[in-house]
Write an enzyme that holds these catalytic residues in place. Structure first.
Site, PDB file in Angstrom:
ATOM      1  N   ASN A 184       0.844  -1.246  -0.333  1.00  0.00           N
ATOM      2  CA  ASN A 184      -0.296   0.117   0.627  1.00  0.00           C
ATOM      3  C   ASN A 184       1.182   1.032  -0.087  1.00  0.00           C
ATOM      4  OD1 ASN A 184      -1.484   2.205   0.629  1.00  0.00           O
ATOM      5  ND2 ASN A 184      -3.038   1.299   2.455  1.00  0.00           N
ATOM      6  N   ARG A 235      -2.493  -2.212  -3.290  1.00  0.00           N
ATOM      7  CA  ARG A 235      -3.980  -1.975  -3.383  1.00  0.00           C
ATOM      8  C   ARG A 235      -3.631  -0.207  -4.187  1.00  0.00           C
ATOM      9  NH1 ARG A 235      -4.684   3.741   0.911  1.00  0.00           N
ATOM     10  NH2 ARG A 235      -7.634   3.158   0.666  1.00  0.00           N
ATOM     11  N   GLY A 244     -10.931   1.283  13.315  1.00  0.00           N
ATOM     12  CA  GLY A 244     -10.684   2.000  14.174  1.00  0.00           C
ATOM     13  C   GLY A 244     -12.404   2.023  15.310  1.00  0.00           C
ATOM     14  N   GLU A 300      -8.244  -5.427   5.338  1.00  0.00           N
ATOM     15  CA  GLU A 300      -8.073  -5.561   4.127  1.00  0.00           C
ATOM     16  C   GLU A 300      -6.808  -5.761   2.983  1.00  0.00           C
ATOM     17  OE1 GLU A 300      -8.695  -1.455   5.019  1.00  0.00           O
ATOM     18  OE2 GLU A 300      -9.087  -0.496   3.432  1.00  0.00           O
ATOM     19  N   ARG A 348     -12.463  15.953   8.495  1.00  0.00           N
ATOM     20  CA  ARG A 348     -12.580  15.604   7.252  1.00  0.00           C
ATOM     21  C   ARG A 348     -14.005  16.066   7.521  1.00  0.00           C
ATOM     22  NH1 ARG A 348     -11.628  10.327   4.080  1.00  0.00           N
ATOM     23  NH2 ARG A 348      -8.933  10.257   3.946  1.00  0.00           N
ATOM     24  N   HIS A 407     -12.617   2.642  -0.164  1.00  0.00           N
ATOM     25  CA  HIS A 407     -13.191   2.060   1.059  1.00  0.00           C
ATOM     26  C   HIS A 407     -13.685   1.047   0.785  1.00  0.00           C
ATOM     27  CE1 HIS A 407     -13.268   5.177   4.793  1.00  0.00           C
ATOM     28  NE2 HIS A 407     -11.644   4.456   4.445  1.00  0.00           N
TER      29      HIS A 407
HETATM   30  P1  ADP Z   1      -7.182   5.120   9.351  1.00  0.00           P
HETATM   31  O1  ADP Z   1      -8.654   6.063   9.010  1.00  0.00           O
HETATM   32  O2  ADP Z   1      -6.425   5.790   9.473  1.00  0.00           O
HETATM   33  O3  ADP Z   1      -7.087   3.477   8.969  1.00  0.00           O
HETATM   34  P2  ADP Z   1      -8.767   3.763  11.379  1.00  0.00           P
HETATM   35  O4  ADP Z   1      -9.236   2.658  11.532  1.00  0.00           O
HETATM   36  O5  ADP Z   1      -7.403   2.888  12.181  1.00  0.00           O
HETATM   37  O6  ADP Z   1      -8.328   4.980  10.930  1.00  0.00           O
HETATM   38  O7  ADP Z   1      -9.269   4.971  13.108  1.00  0.00           O
HETATM   39  C1  ADP Z   1      -9.040   5.452  13.599  1.00  0.00           C
HETATM   40  C2  ADP Z   1      -9.046   6.109  14.579  1.00  0.00           C
HETATM   41  O8  ADP Z   1      -9.961   5.273  15.712  1.00  0.00           O
HETATM   42  C3  ADP Z   1      -8.479   7.047  15.145  1.00  0.00           C
HETATM   43  O9  ADP Z   1      -8.865   8.474  14.970  1.00  0.00           O
HETATM   44  C4  ADP Z   1      -9.188   6.926  16.533  1.00  0.00           C
HETATM   45  O10 ADP Z   1      -9.390   7.835  17.003  1.00  0.00           O
HETATM   46  C5  ADP Z   1     -10.072   6.080  16.991  1.00  0.00           C
HETATM   47  N1  ADP Z   1     -10.348   4.459  17.462  1.00  0.00           N
HETATM   48  C6  ADP Z   1      -9.357   3.748  18.175  1.00  0.00           C
HETATM   49  N2  ADP Z   1      -9.535   2.660  19.113  1.00  0.00           N
HETATM   50  C7  ADP Z   1     -10.883   3.771  19.538  1.00  0.00           C
HETATM   51  C8  ADP Z   1     -11.199   3.837  20.818  1.00  0.00           C
HETATM   52  N3  ADP Z   1     -10.834   2.374  21.788  1.00  0.00           N
HETATM   53  N4  ADP Z   1     -12.190   4.340  21.185  1.00  0.00           N
HETATM   54  C9  ADP Z   1     -13.075   5.498  20.183  1.00  0.00           C
HETATM   55  N5  ADP Z   1     -11.860   5.576  19.458  1.00  0.00           N
HETATM   56  C10 ADP Z   1     -10.731   4.574  19.137  1.00  0.00           C
END
Ligand code: ADP
Length: 396
Positions: free
Chosen positions: A7, A91, A330, A383, A240, A179
């Site tokens: 990626n 990717r 996340g 992914e 965003r 996505h």
């Molecule tokens: P990306 O879109 O960069 O791939 P991710 O899918 O890794 O992002 O998600 C990252 C986001 O997930 C972070 O901004 C964080 O706010 C959120 N996050 C991760 N763990 C937690 C949690 N336990 N509670 C709330 N938000 C979380």
């Protein structure tokens, strides 16, 4: 068979080497600051940091060379030689309307990815650098897996904007979504976990991370998705804005004196959760602030949840119902608190969250009550595995 998943960003490169015999990640890593001072590579094996190299990395060629070295030499050497890598899956952010599924990379495919750089100027040129670097160093089949491909099944009524038709026909302005690899993976996975044929399911997949999107998956196909011409449309995200009245943009330029580049920067980097809360783009910080009585944090999370619920409701219209809602990425995988917010007061739609079952982090789980008409699941996205699977299938 071992597949290397790449990626490639403009100054960074993520990779995973996956053994398809057991779908296990043998090693994963990140090269950062390519072409910038302070470049480095960090590789993990079984989730543990095993190998770090800090060295100048001039370009993507050098980055790929370093990745291959790390896989071969890195401390205990994951593989003995590059020849053990059977294929590479790349990717690719944008495949326009042409690419409805993954393809083996040919000169024509590279030219097309170059062509679609107009829609993804930050990403597609970097992907090409990654492909060319791999081609220079490895003699194996390579596959392009497009983030937009899964959404190419959307009907015209869903992907067209209410603009003059000519802007679509001549200039390609339409909803492409993003996505796609994640939405495809979690929708297939949830069907498997439920023991159902995906062709019989109406699924709403919520990929909620820093960037977020929601997709309506009917009978295994994307029929609508919240990201649009670019990943800026739809939900309120980390930084965003998500959807807004387009007249806000012209007002900011014509009346407030911003340049279009400044507006672009505000909408992509300074808005969303960060812009509203003035605290952070990280949901964990906003939840903490709300717990400490911060009113703006409370408002931010209310706005986030409101928009997510609006999309969920609208996708029940798109599919004339919904059987299962999936949370991933996340926030979706890890935040018990936010999942509770997102499912609150949806009982009239047949959505009943089980608060005990909801106590899960990053693992597959059913989190709805047995009485819930609509099932709720947490499905961690993968992914890279989806890319590796597509790659294996195509080269077989
Ligand atoms: P990306 O879109 O960069 O791939 P991710 O899918 O890794 O992002 O998600 C990252 C986001 O997930 C972070 O901004 C964080 O706010 C959120 N996050 C991760 N763990 C937690 C949690 N336990 N509670 C709330 N938000 C979380």
């Amino acid at each position: 068979m071992k597949v290397l998943v790449i990626n490639c960003g403009s100054s960074s490169l993520k990779y995973q080497l996956i053994d398809m015999a057991n779908e296990k990640t043998l090693a994963s890593g990140l090269v950062e600051r390519i072409g910038i001072e302070g470049s480095n590579l960090a590789q993990k094996v079984e989730g543990t940091q095993k190998y770090i190299v800090e060295t100048p990395i001039k370009d993507h060629n050098e980055a790929i060379k370093l990745v291959l070295d790390a896989l071969i030499n890195g401390d205990n050497g994951i593989i003995k030689s590059v020849n053990e890598i059977d294929a590479v899956g790349h990717r690719i952010v944008h495949g326009g309307e042409k690419y409805t599924k993954s393809v083996i990379i040919t000169d024509e495919v590279v030219r097309d990815i170059e062509e679609y750089s107009k829609f993804a100027p930050l990403h597609n040129p970097a992907h090409i650098m990654g492909i060319k670097a791999c081609q220079a160093l490895m003699n194996v089949p390579m596959v392009a897996v497009f983030d937009t491909a899964f959404h190419q099944t959307m009907p015209e009524k869903a992907f067209l904007y209410g603009l003059p038709y000519e802007l679509y026909k001549k200039n390609g302005i339409r909803k492409y979504g993003a996505h796609g690899t994640s939405h495809k993976y979690v929708s297939q996975k949830v069907a498997e976990v439920m023991g159902k044929d995906i062709k019989d399911l109406k699924i709403i997949t919520c990929h909620l991370g820093n960037g977020s999107s929601i997709t309506a998956v009917k009978n295994g196909e994307s029929v609508d998705t919240s990201m649009g011409f670019t990943p800026l449309e739809g939900l309120i995200m980390g930084t965003r804005s998500g959807s807004l009245d387009p007249a806000v943009v012209t007002y900011m330029i014509d009346e407030l004196g911003y340049t279009s580049a400044e507006v672009n920067n505000i909408l992509n980097k300074k808005s969303g959760v960060l812009g509203i809360s003035e605290i952070s783009s990280d949901f964990r910080d906003i939840i903490d602030a709300r717990d400490n009585g911060n009113e703006r944090a409370k408002l931010t999370l209310e706005m986030f949840a409101y928009r997510v619920k609006q999309y969920i409701a609208s996708y029940t219209v798109a599919m004339e119902g919904v059987d299962v809602i999936v949370f991933t990425a996340g926030v979706g995988e890890n935040s018990m608190v936010l999942r509770e917010d997102l499912c609150a007061n949806l009982e009239y739609m047949g959505v009943e969250l089980d608060k005990e079952r909801n106590r899960v982090f990053g693992e597959i789980a059913k989190i709805s009550k047995d009485s819930s008409k609509v099932q709720l699941y947490v499905i961690p996205t993968n992914e890279e595995l989806m890319i590796a699977k597509d790659t294996m299938q195509l080269i077989k």
